[in-house]
Design a protein around this motif. Structure first.
Motif, short mmCIF file in Angstrom:
data_model
loop_
_atom_site.label_atom_id
_atom_site.label_comp_id
_atom_site.label_asym_id
_atom_site.label_seq_id
_atom_site.Cartn_x
_atom_site.Cartn_y
_atom_site.Cartn_z
N ASN A 20 0.78 -1.21 -0.06
CA ASN A 20 -0.12 0.02 0.20
C ASN A 20 1.09 1.31 0.14
N ILE A 24 -0.28 5.07 0.40
CA ILE A 24 -0.03 5.78 1.74
C ILE A 24 0.55 7.10 1.44
N ARG A 27 -1.52 9.55 -0.19
CA ARG A 27 -2.58 10.32 0.82
C ARG A 27 -1.86 11.35 1.55
N ARG A 31 -2.85 15.13 1.98
CA ARG A 31 -3.56 15.92 3.13
C ARG A 31 -2.40 16.91 3.72
N HIS A 101 1.42 14.04 9.28
CA HIS A 101 0.70 13.85 8.00
C HIS A 101 0.85 12.22 7.52
N ALA A 104 -0.63 9.86 9.89
CA ALA A 104 -2.17 9.65 9.69
C ALA A 104 -2.63 9.00 8.66
N ALA A 105 -1.79 9.25 7.35
CA ALA A 105 -1.99 8.55 6.08
C ALA A 105 -1.93 7.08 6.22
N GLY A 107 -2.60 5.56 8.94
CA GLY A 107 -3.99 4.97 9.75
C GLY A 107 -5.05 5.13 8.66
N GLU A 108 -5.20 5.94 7.75
CA GLU A 108 -6.23 6.23 6.79
C GLU A 108 -6.24 5.05 5.91
N ILE A 109 -5.23 4.71 5.38
CA ILE A 109 -5.14 3.54 4.38
C ILE A 109 -5.23 2.40 4.81
N GLY A 111 -6.45 1.49 7.79
CA GLY A 111 -7.36 1.60 8.63
C GLY A 111 -7.39 0.74 10.21
N ASP A 112 -8.33 -0.13 10.42
CA ASP A 112 -8.14 -0.88 11.95
C ASP A 112 -6.96 -1.67 12.08
#
Ligand SMILES: Cc1cc2nc3c(=O)[nH]c(=O)nc-3n(C[C@H](O)[C@H](O)[C@H](O)COP(=O)(O)OP(=O)(O)OC[C@H]3O[C@@H](n4cnc5c(N)ncnc54)[C@H](O)[C@@H]3O)c2cc1C
Ligand code: HEM
Length: 399
Positions: A20, A24, A27, A31, A101, A104-105, A107-109, A111-112
């Motif tokens: 990913n 990542i 993103r 952001r 950032h 955070a990216a 985490g966003e890509i 996820g859990d």
């Protein structure tokens, strides 16, 4: 050394992060630049559009996570990035923004899947990477006698020479009447231009194309003219149109890790293609002054595209091999080029391969990859082969 639990977490999550990685980093840029639009001036918009910037960042983070406990393996990568950052005036406090950032990216890509434990391990890797870069950049700034706030200096164009229809050479002199900075042949500067029509400033790197004279710096800029598909290159075309004699530009101190040791006396083999001739022209000039052994190999399409051709005056201890792969009838074989047709390094091995030599490559990525492989096949040790990428380096992190 990474703590054993962090190492185990990094190793376990590397495959999913690698799969990913460009999502990542893509993103991350989106952001970060939304939150800090002023940083758009700093980041190369062309490399944003091509996706090369996010690929280079992803490849670097991946390589560092894998090899951060093997200093020899990671050294070239750290040097390449630190020199590039220093030419852009990157300051230590900017690492907090990037770190926030980037995490955070992730985490966003992902996820859990990103547990607290995983987030902590990657945050640790990020800050180790950042710490190593910040330390190197601090030394580079200190050695140059500048700070990130004073990384640009004003220069005036005092000479402008058209290199056929493809490029323009600009000789620059500091407007503060001080001496030009010292540099090693092969290094580059960043040039900043104000692009009022798109409301942005942009910086680009240009290799110094002549040896140091203490008073001036010279760059040679290929004009990246657009076509039906691609827009005009922002900075090269701006310089081609506006960098007239007397015009003033903000220019960084010279930096760059592809550079000759100016005091060594071992042979140097320079192999370039197209505009990749620029750092080699500075090296060749330096070697000829130093009367040091060298081989200068350059591949151009034909005489009309042979940048800095007028400077190739023969020198006793330098061997030139000029190859035109699409020679025109007016190109004189034996005078302005020595070989017509496709360049295959192995075919010229007797000229090119020298004991104890260092090899410097500059040109398009596929060209450099091919020449590097050919040299290794001929028994040249990998640590003797150096290269400069005229864009985000997509090579170092993969070697
Ligand atoms: C260490 C180093 C040394 C360098 N030395 C030299 C040198 O000596 N001489 C030299 O000429 N260059 C050199 N370069 C390259 C230089 O820095 C610039 O990358 C080059 O001048 C192009 O910049 P530009 O602003 O004109 O083009 P950019 O605007 O950055 O565009 C680059 C290319 O991408 C295309 N593009 C941009 N946006 C899009 C889009 N949306 N869709 C499709 N295509 C797009 C453009 O058409 C162009 O072809 C060097 C680079 C590095 C990193
Ligand atoms: C650990 C943190 C960082 C890593 C791993 C990193 C990595 C990289 C890499 C791999 C490149 C490409 C180098 C090349 O051209 O070959 C690069 C370029 C760059 N970096 Fe960083 N960087 C980090 C932090 C920062 C920070 C804090 C900033 C400032 C906000 C920054 C701004 C830039 C810019 C502007 C470029 C040039 C981009 C381009 O020309 O396309 N970087 N960085």
């Amino acid at each position: 050394m990474l703590a054993p639990d962090h190492r185990a977490t990094i190793d376990a999550t590397l495959p999913v992060v690698a799969a990913n990685a460009t999502a990542i980093t893509g993103r991350f840029y989106a952001r970060m630049l939304d939150a800090h639009p002023e940083l758009r001036n700093l980041f190369n918009q062309g490399n944003q559009a091509s996706g090369e910037q996010k690929q280079a960042l992803a490849a670097a983070v991946y390589a560092y996570a894998q090899y951060c406990d093997t200093p020899d393996a990671i050294e070239p990568l750290l040097n390449r990035i630190a020199h590039k950052h220093a030419s852009l005036g990157i300051a230590a406090d900017m690492y907090t923004i990037v770190g926030r950032h980037l995490m955070a990216a992730i985490g966003e890509i992902l996820g859990d899947a990103v547990t607290a434990e995983i987030a902590e391990a990657w945050d640790t890797v990020y800050w180790r990477f950042a710490g190593e870069l910040i330390a190197r950049e601090a030394v580079l700034y200190q050695d140059a006698g500048i700070t990130p706030a004073t990384f640009l200096r004003e220069y005036e164009v005092i000479e402008r020479v058209a290199e056929g229809g493809v490029a323009v050479s600009l000789r620059l002199r500091p407007t503060d009447d001080g001496p030009a900075p010292a540099f090693r042949p092969g290094q580059y500067v960043s040039v900043q231009v104000d692009l009022a029509d798109i409301g942005l400033r942009q910086l680009r790197q240009y290799s110094l194309s002549d040896a140091a004279d203490g008073q001036t710096l010279r760059i040679t800029v290929k004009q990246e003219a657009g076509d039906d598909v691609r827009p005009d290159g922002l900075v090269s075309m701006h310089l081609a149109r506006h960098a007239d004699i007397g015009s003033r530009w903000l220019v960084s101190n010279p930096f760059g890790d592809l550079a000759l040791d100016p005091d060594a006396d071992t042979p140097v083999v320079m192999i370039s293609a197209g505009v990749g001739i620029t750092p080699m022209a500075a090296m060749r000039r330096h070697l000829s002054r130093q009367q040091r052994q060298g081989v200068f190999v350059h591949v151009a399409a034909h005489g009309g595209r042979h940048i800095l051709k007028r400077e190739l005056t023969p020198a006793a201890h330098l061997t030139d091999l000029i190859v035109y792969d699409a020679a025109r009838v007016e190109d004189r074989l034996g005078t302005d080029h020595h070989h017509a047709g496709r360049f295959t390094l192995a075919e010229h091995r007797d000229t090119i391969v020298r004991p104890d030599a260092d090899y410097y490559l500059c040109g398009p990525l596929p060209f450099m990859t091919a020449q590097r492989e050919a040299l290794l096949d001929l028994g040249v040790p990998a640590n003797r082969v150096h290269f400069e990428v005229f864009g985000p380096d997509l090579l170092t992190a993969t070697l």
